[in-house]
Design a protein around this motif. Structure first.
Motif, mmCIF file in Angstrom:
data_model
loop_
_atom_site.group_PDB
_atom_site.id
_atom_site.type_symbol
_atom_site.label_atom_id
_atom_site.label_comp_id
_atom_site.label_asym_id
_atom_site.label_seq_id
_atom_site.Cartn_x
_atom_site.Cartn_y
_atom_site.Cartn_z
ATOM 1 N N GLY A 32 0.857 -1.179 0.000
ATOM 2 C CA GLY A 32 0.000 0.000 0.000
ATOM 3 C C GLY A 32 0.887 1.221 0.000
ATOM 4 O O GLY A 32 2.120 1.112 0.097
ATOM 5 N N ARG A 33 0.275 2.382 -0.106
ATOM 6 C CA ARG A 33 1.091 3.606 -0.131
ATOM 7 C C ARG A 33 0.396 4.701 0.656
ATOM 8 O O ARG A 33 -0.815 4.678 0.879
ATOM 9 C CB ARG A 33 1.364 4.064 -1.548
ATOM 10 N N ILE A 34 1.222 5.670 1.038
ATOM 11 C CA ILE A 34 0.716 6.898 1.641
ATOM 12 C C ILE A 34 1.319 8.051 0.853
ATOM 13 O O ILE A 34 2.535 8.164 0.709
ATOM 14 C CB ILE A 34 1.016 6.982 3.157
ATOM 15 N N ARG A 35 0.441 8.877 0.283
ATOM 16 C CA ARG A 35 0.867 10.042 -0.492
ATOM 17 C C ARG A 35 0.895 11.256 0.432
ATOM 18 O O ARG A 35 0.068 11.367 1.336
ATOM 19 C CB ARG A 35 -0.088 10.262 -1.657
ATOM 20 N N MET A 36 1.815 12.161 0.161
ATOM 21 C CA MET A 36 2.016 13.303 1.057
ATOM 22 C C MET A 36 2.651 14.474 0.337
ATOM 23 O O MET A 36 3.084 14.354 -0.809
ATOM 24 C CB MET A 36 2.906 12.869 2.226
ATOM 25 N N GLN A 37 2.751 15.599 1.050
ATOM 26 C CA GLN A 37 3.418 16.784 0.519
ATOM 27 C C GLN A 37 4.929 16.535 0.443
ATOM 28 O O GLN A 37 5.476 15.771 1.247
ATOM 29 C CB GLN A 37 3.156 17.980 1.426
ATOM 30 N N PRO A 38 5.601 17.191 -0.504
ATOM 31 C CA PRO A 38 7.052 17.005 -0.630
ATOM 32 C C PRO A 38 7.819 17.308 0.663
ATOM 33 O O PRO A 38 8.771 16.600 1.000
ATOM 34 C CB PRO A 38 7.448 17.995 -1.741
ATOM 35 N N GLN A 39 7.388 18.342 1.404
ATOM 36 C CA GLN A 39 8.086 18.705 2.644
ATOM 37 C C GLN A 39 7.971 17.594 3.689
ATOM 38 O O GLN A 39 8.894 17.362 4.469
ATOM 39 C CB GLN A 39 7.537 20.000 3.251
ATOM 40 N N THR A 40 6.821 16.925 3.714
ATOM 41 C CA THR A 40 6.614 15.837 4.669
ATOM 42 C C THR A 40 7.562 14.689 4.347
ATOM 43 O O THR A 40 8.231 14.149 5.238
ATOM 44 C CB THR A 40 5.153 15.352 4.626
ATOM 45 N N LEU A 41 7.636 14.321 3.079
ATOM 46 C CA LEU A 41 8.534 13.244 2.671
ATOM 47 C C LEU A 41 9.984 13.615 2.965
ATOM 48 O O LEU A 41 10.763 12.775 3.428
ATOM 49 C CB LEU A 41 8.357 12.935 1.183
ATOM 50 N N HIS A 42 10.334 14.868 2.738
ATOM 51 C CA HIS A 42 11.701 15.322 3.015
ATOM 52 C C HIS A 42 12.039 15.133 4.501
ATOM 53 O O HIS A 42 13.135 14.669 4.830
ATOM 54 C CB HIS A 42 11.873 16.785 2.593
ATOM 55 N N MET A 118 -4.516 -11.935 5.427
ATOM 56 C CA MET A 118 -5.053 -10.888 6.312
ATOM 57 C C MET A 118 -3.945 -10.273 7.160
ATOM 58 O O MET A 118 -3.943 -9.063 7.415
ATOM 59 C CB MET A 118 -6.162 -11.444 7.203
ATOM 60 N N GLU A 119 -2.989 -11.083 7.589
ATOM 61 C CA GLU A 119 -1.875 -10.569 8.384
ATOM 62 C C GLU A 119 -1.017 -9.608 7.570
ATOM 63 O O GLU A 119 -0.592 -8.564 8.077
ATOM 64 C CB GLU A 119 -1.039 -11.738 8.929
ATOM 65 N N ALA A 120 -0.773 -9.945 6.302
ATOM 66 C CA ALA A 120 0.025 -9.056 5.448
ATOM 67 C C ALA A 120 -0.717 -7.749 5.180
ATOM 68 O O ALA A 120 -0.132 -6.658 5.256
ATOM 69 C CB ALA A 120 0.374 -9.762 4.132
ATOM 70 N N LEU A 121 -2.015 -7.850 4.876
ATOM 71 C CA LEU A 121 -2.815 -6.639 4.618
ATOM 72 C C LEU A 121 -2.945 -5.775 5.867
ATOM 73 O O LEU A 121 -2.848 -4.541 5.800
ATOM 74 C CB LEU A 121 -4.194 -7.032 4.096
ATOM 75 N N CYS A 122 -3.143 -6.398 7.008
ATOM 76 C CA CYS A 122 -3.257 -5.648 8.268
ATOM 77 C C CYS A 122 -1.934 -4.943 8.584
ATOM 78 O O CYS A 122 -1.920 -3.778 8.978
ATOM 79 C CB CYS A 122 -3.648 -6.598 9.396
ATOM 80 N N ALA A 123 -0.834 -5.637 8.369
ATOM 81 C CA ALA A 123 0.483 -5.048 8.639
ATOM 82 C C ALA A 123 0.722 -3.804 7.785
ATOM 83 O O ALA A 123 1.218 -2.790 8.286
ATOM 84 C CB ALA A 123 1.579 -6.083 8.387
ATOM 85 N N VAL A 124 0.362 -3.879 6.512
ATOM 86 C CA VAL A 124 0.521 -2.716 5.625
ATOM 87 C C VAL A 124 -0.296 -1.546 6.157
ATOM 88 O O VAL A 124 0.206 -0.414 6.267
ATOM 89 C CB VAL A 124 0.107 -3.056 4.174
ATOM 90 N N GLN A 125 -1.548 -1.795 6.486
ATOM 91 C CA GLN A 125 -2.432 -0.723 6.977
ATOM 92 C C GLN A 125 -1.886 -0.092 8.258
ATOM 93 O O GLN A 125 -1.873 1.137 8.400
ATOM 94 C CB GLN A 125 -3.837 -1.261 7.231
ATOM 95 N N ILE A 126 -1.451 -0.920 9.192
ATOM 96 C CA ILE A 126 -0.947 -0.398 10.475
ATOM 97 C C ILE A 126 0.340 0.394 10.269
ATOM 98 O O ILE A 126 0.534 1.462 10.872
ATOM 99 C CB ILE A 126 -0.751 -1.548 11.488
ATOM 100 N N ALA A 127 1.224 -0.078 9.403
ATOM 101 C CA ALA A 127 2.458 0.663 9.126
ATOM 102 C C ALA A 127 2.138 2.023 8.517
ATOM 103 O O ALA A 127 2.693 3.054 8.924
ATOM 104 C CB ALA A 127 3.366 -0.142 8.193
ATOM 105 N N LEU A 128 1.223 2.050 7.549
ATOM 106 C CA LEU A 128 0.857 3.323 6.904
ATOM 107 C C LEU A 128 0.119 4.249 7.866
ATOM 108 O O LEU A 128 0.341 5.464 7.857
ATOM 109 C CB LEU A 128 0.025 3.057 5.653
ATOM 110 N N LEU A 129 -0.737 3.688 8.700
ATOM 111 C CA LEU A 129 -1.420 4.508 9.715
ATOM 112 C C LEU A 129 -0.423 5.113 10.699
ATOM 113 O O LEU A 129 -0.607 6.237 11.169
ATOM 114 C CB LEU A 129 -2.465 3.686 10.467
ATOM 115 N N THR A 130 0.631 4.379 10.998
ATOM 116 C CA THR A 130 1.662 4.898 11.908
ATOM 117 C C THR A 130 2.391 6.076 11.271
ATOM 118 O O THR A 130 2.657 7.084 11.936
ATOM 119 C CB THR A 130 2.639 3.784 12.301
#
Length: 164
Positions: A32-42, A118-130
């Motif tokens: 999965g991915r999380i999109r953000m502003q360039p400054q945030t990624l920096h 489900m474990e792989a999908l849940c892990a992706v979601q939790i990592a991105l939420l973090t």
């Protein structure tokens, strides 16, 4: 089309009986991915975020999310996981029309009677939420999307890979 396995004949929810299934090696890969502003990624890349190592903490959160999936998804079986890898890829294509993003890919494995999708999908979601939680003070407009299973191996249904 297959039937939904989490319902009995009366349409009531049930936990699937895996008692007679043989143990096999199981593996799932999700992303999965999380999109953000360039400054945030920096800030994430430079490691100068006020809350610390964003990706390091998100990696641990993803691993914990995989381990706790049965506590979060009501009809999942608790599993003894043998492997959880959580990796990140930085997409910094400012100027190309693409939004900066962090891609999270998680591989989960076990030897057991049911799969680890489900474990792989849940892990992706939790990592991105973090990542979202740690960066929301500077960028509330981040978007989590494209969460999906890429591959699964093992069990009666065998090997499945998402079409490119």
């Amino acid at each position: 089309m297959s039937t939904l396995t989490h319902f009995n004949r009366a349409g009531e929810a049930r936990m699937v009986d895996i008692g007679t299934k043989p143990d096999t090696e199981r593996l799932a890969l999700a992303e999965g991915r999380i999109r953000m502003q360039p400054q945030t990624l920096h800030q994430i890349q430079q490691g100068d975020h006020a809350k610390g190592d964003v990706l390091g903490i998100a990696r641990i959160a993803g691993i914990m999310g995989a381990k706790r999936t049965a506590d979060l998804v009501p009809l999942c079986h608790p599993l003894a996981l043998t492997k959880v890898d959580c990796d990140f890829e930085i997409i910094d294509e400012t100027g190309s029309g693409s939004e900066p993003a962090v891609i999270c890919r998680v591989t989960v494995a076990t030897s057991g009677r049911t799969g680890v999708e489900m474990e792989a999908l849940c892990a992706v979601q939790i990592a991105l939420l973090t990542i979202y939680d740690m960066c929301k003070a500077v960028d509330r407009g981040m978007i989590i999307d494209a969460v999906r299973l890429l591959e699964k191996r093992g069990g009666r249904s065998g090997h499945w890979v998402r079409d490119a």
